[in-house]
Design a protein around this motif. Structure first.
Motif, short mmCIF file in Angstrom:
data_model
loop_
_atom_site.label_atom_id
_atom_site.label_comp_id
_atom_site.label_asym_id
_atom_site.label_seq_id
_atom_site.Cartn_x
_atom_site.Cartn_y
_atom_site.Cartn_z
N UNK A 42 -1.41 -3.30 -10.08
CA UNK A 42 -2.29 -4.38 -10.47
C UNK A 42 -2.99 -5.10 -9.35
N UNK A 43 -2.82 -4.59 -8.13
CA UNK A 43 -3.44 -5.24 -6.97
C UNK A 43 -4.36 -4.28 -6.24
N UNK A 44 -5.23 -4.86 -5.45
CA UNK A 44 -6.12 -4.03 -4.65
C UNK A 44 -5.38 -3.44 -3.46
N UNK A 45 -5.91 -2.31 -3.00
CA UNK A 45 -5.35 -1.69 -1.80
C UNK A 45 -5.60 -2.60 -0.61
N UNK A 46 -4.60 -2.77 0.23
CA UNK A 46 -4.75 -3.63 1.39
C UNK A 46 -4.30 -2.91 2.66
N UNK A 47 -4.96 -3.25 3.74
CA UNK A 47 -4.58 -2.71 5.03
C UNK A 47 -3.31 -3.39 5.51
N UNK A 48 -2.34 -2.58 5.90
CA UNK A 48 -1.05 -3.10 6.35
C UNK A 48 -0.97 -3.12 7.87
N UNK A 49 -1.30 -1.98 8.48
CA UNK A 49 -1.18 -1.86 9.92
C UNK A 49 -2.14 -0.79 10.40
N UNK A 50 -2.63 -0.97 11.61
CA UNK A 50 -3.56 0.00 12.19
C UNK A 50 -3.27 0.18 13.66
N UNK A 51 -3.58 1.37 14.14
CA UNK A 51 -3.43 1.64 15.57
C UNK A 51 -4.64 2.44 16.02
#
Length: 115
Positions: A42-51
């Protein structure tokens, strides 16, 4: 075409740890960014971590101090070490590889944190 395969998801109790892996069929060094996203029901995709290719990391505030993203270019693999997991971390976690002209997604791996 590059394929990304995630692994390491599962069911864990709150406070526990999991390590996700994302292995690419090609050279991850050719991508500017390797990213972990997540999508809860029920939620939008979100960025968690990036490198970045240079090793610079970024995290969303809710996981800072608990999650660590890393990469092993020799193995074409990106990792997400997740500690002190909370029920709100429950989601499907997706790996993304991107550069200016292209991006690829993995199929996702389910992480479920029970309270």
């Amino acid at each position: 075409q590059v394929q990304l395969v995630e692994s390491g998801g599962g069911l864990v109790q709150a406070g526990g740890s999991l390590t996700l892996s994302c292995t690419a069929s090609g050279n991850i060094g050719s991508f500017n960014n390797m990213v972990w996203y997540r999508q809860a029901p029920g939620k939008q995709r979100e960025l968690v971590a990036a490198i970045t290719s240079g090793g610079t990391t970024n995290y969303i505030d809710s996981v800072k101090g608990r999650f660590t993203i890393s990469r092993d270019n020799a193995k074409n693999t990106v990792y997400l070490q997740m500690n002190s997991l909370k029920p709100e971390d429950t989601a499907v976690y997706y790996c993304n590889a991107n550069s200016i002209l292209r991006q690829y997604w993995g199929q996702g791996t389910q992480v479920t944190v029970s309270s």
